[in-house]
Design an enzyme around this catalytic site. Sequence first.
Site, PDB file in Angstrom:
ATOM      1  N   GLY A  26     -22.283  24.962  -5.565  1.00 52.20           N
ATOM      2  CA  GLY A  26     -21.068  25.657  -5.950  1.00 52.20           C
ATOM      3  C   GLY A  26     -21.311  26.595  -7.105  1.00 52.20           C
ATOM      4  NE  ARG A  27     -22.231  32.260  -7.613  1.00 50.27           N
ATOM      5  CZ  ARG A  27     -23.372  32.647  -8.181  1.00 50.27           C
ATOM      6  NH1 ARG A  27     -23.378  32.995  -9.463  1.00 50.27           N
ATOM      7  NH2 ARG A  27     -24.485  32.715  -7.496  1.00 50.27           N
ATOM      8  N   GLY A  28     -19.048  28.385 -10.513  1.00 54.39           N
ATOM      9  CA  GLY A  28     -17.813  28.394 -11.279  1.00 54.39           C
ATOM     10  C   GLY A  28     -17.914  29.308 -12.474  1.00 54.39           C
ATOM     11  CB  ALA A  29     -15.571  29.833 -15.289  1.00 52.95           C
ATOM     12  CE1 TYR A  30     -16.742  27.035 -19.166  1.00 54.02           C
ATOM     13  CE2 TYR A  30     -17.525  24.783 -19.127  1.00 54.02           C
ATOM     14  CZ  TYR A  30     -16.650  25.735 -19.597  1.00 54.02           C
ATOM     15  OH  TYR A  30     -15.687  25.383 -20.499  1.00 54.02           O
ATOM     16  N   GLY A  31     -21.165  28.749 -14.477  1.00 55.67           N
ATOM     17  CA  GLY A  31     -22.460  28.969 -13.858  1.00 55.67           C
ATOM     18  C   GLY A  31     -22.512  28.383 -12.466  1.00 55.67           C
ATOM     19  CB  VAL A  33     -23.215  22.870  -9.365  1.00 52.31           C
ATOM     20  CG1 VAL A  33     -23.692  21.421  -9.203  1.00 52.31           C
ATOM     21  CG2 VAL A  33     -22.277  22.983 -10.559  1.00 52.31           C
ATOM     22  CE  LYS A  48     -20.667  23.069 -15.334  1.00 49.80           C
ATOM     23  NZ  LYS A  48     -19.454  22.334 -15.756  1.00 49.80           N
ATOM     24  CG  ASP A 140      -8.753  21.746 -15.351  1.00 46.09           C
ATOM     25  OD1 ASP A 140      -7.737  22.141 -14.740  1.00 46.09           O
ATOM     26  OD2 ASP A 140      -9.867  22.274 -15.220  1.00 46.09           O
TER      27      ASP A 140
END
Length: 379
Positions: A26-31, A33, A48, A140
């Site tokens: 996956g990909r998110g705001a922080y980078g 995984v 991560k 959250d």
Amino acid sequence: MQHPGNGRAEEGAEFPQHLKVLRQLGRGAYGTVHLCEDVRSGSQVAVKHVKNAVRHGKSMVREIHLLAGLRHENLLHLIDFCAVARDFDDVFLVLPYMPADLHKVIQSKQALTEKHVQVIMAQILRAMAHLHACGVAHRDLKPANVLISGDCKLKVCDFGLARGDMLEAGDEGEQAGVLTEYVVTRWYRAPELLCEARDYGPPIDVWSVGCVFAEMLRRKPFFRGDTPQHQLETIVSVLGRPSPKALAAVEHRAARDAIEHGCTDERHEFKSYFPRDSSSTALDLLQQMLVFDPAERASVEQCLEHPYLSDLHGQMPEPLCEDAFDFEFERPDASSEAKGEQLPREELQSMMFEEMVQLQLIMEDGGAAKEEEDAPEAK
């Protein structure tokens, strides 16, 4: 060709030698995984990869701090924080690999029996009970932040917005009226946050868990507002007009207008929003969780003791949280932070480096203790 002991997830991403990248998860705001193999043990782990970690400020420090310190079977924890030099850019956080999240399960065609829902709810609430006992609110909670295995064991993740002190002056500019846009995806946000309350606490997590509970029963989100004001209208149209005491606590004019707009004389029975085979016990618990006034909302402990979950709760001994989590690093102690400015890069690097050192020491102590246990006794 990929080196057997090393992986490049993307251009310029050099993973530690002992981690072999298998695929991106996956990909998110922080980078990003990635699923990796730890070639030293042969085990699969989630890694991560956070690029330029210091640009995320104290939220990154906070997540590392919690992942490293929390120890509960239903909370995600750090397995390893790969060693970095003092002047670093990227960090690699090694975590247990969980193949799915609750959002994917709910959206799938996989059956969710009442027993499944009970087991999942009991575990999420156990996680919250431990987190709250440690003096932390998650802030959250949503299905995507509940990781789940094939045998229905789960871990709550993503502590980037978690807090010990609910609202501190100078907290990265997150004053009331600003933080509500960022704390909890809108559909799972408690009314007190939507109303921009300046004082809130663990009940916000109970509301979010209630929204997740409703989503499992319905197989789709319960309150789906398009804006914070519309979200309030949607909630009130289902639950009805808040009590005079709860209304008196709402100071924000737009929030009060939204509540009034959402009130209607044509309310449907609560059970009409759910499948006909939903148990009355489940809906009773849900109604105690989805209460507009946080002071009247059921606590995590009361939820676990409710007849819907009490049998499962009695089977699960709770690990104790001996001390409240130390959030001293959250308190502004520099003139730049008092003005709402970002902490200097060097200070953020130092905070993350210290977390890495502390985790390495804990791991070394744990390994030494295990060696002593495994050592043969003198005859």
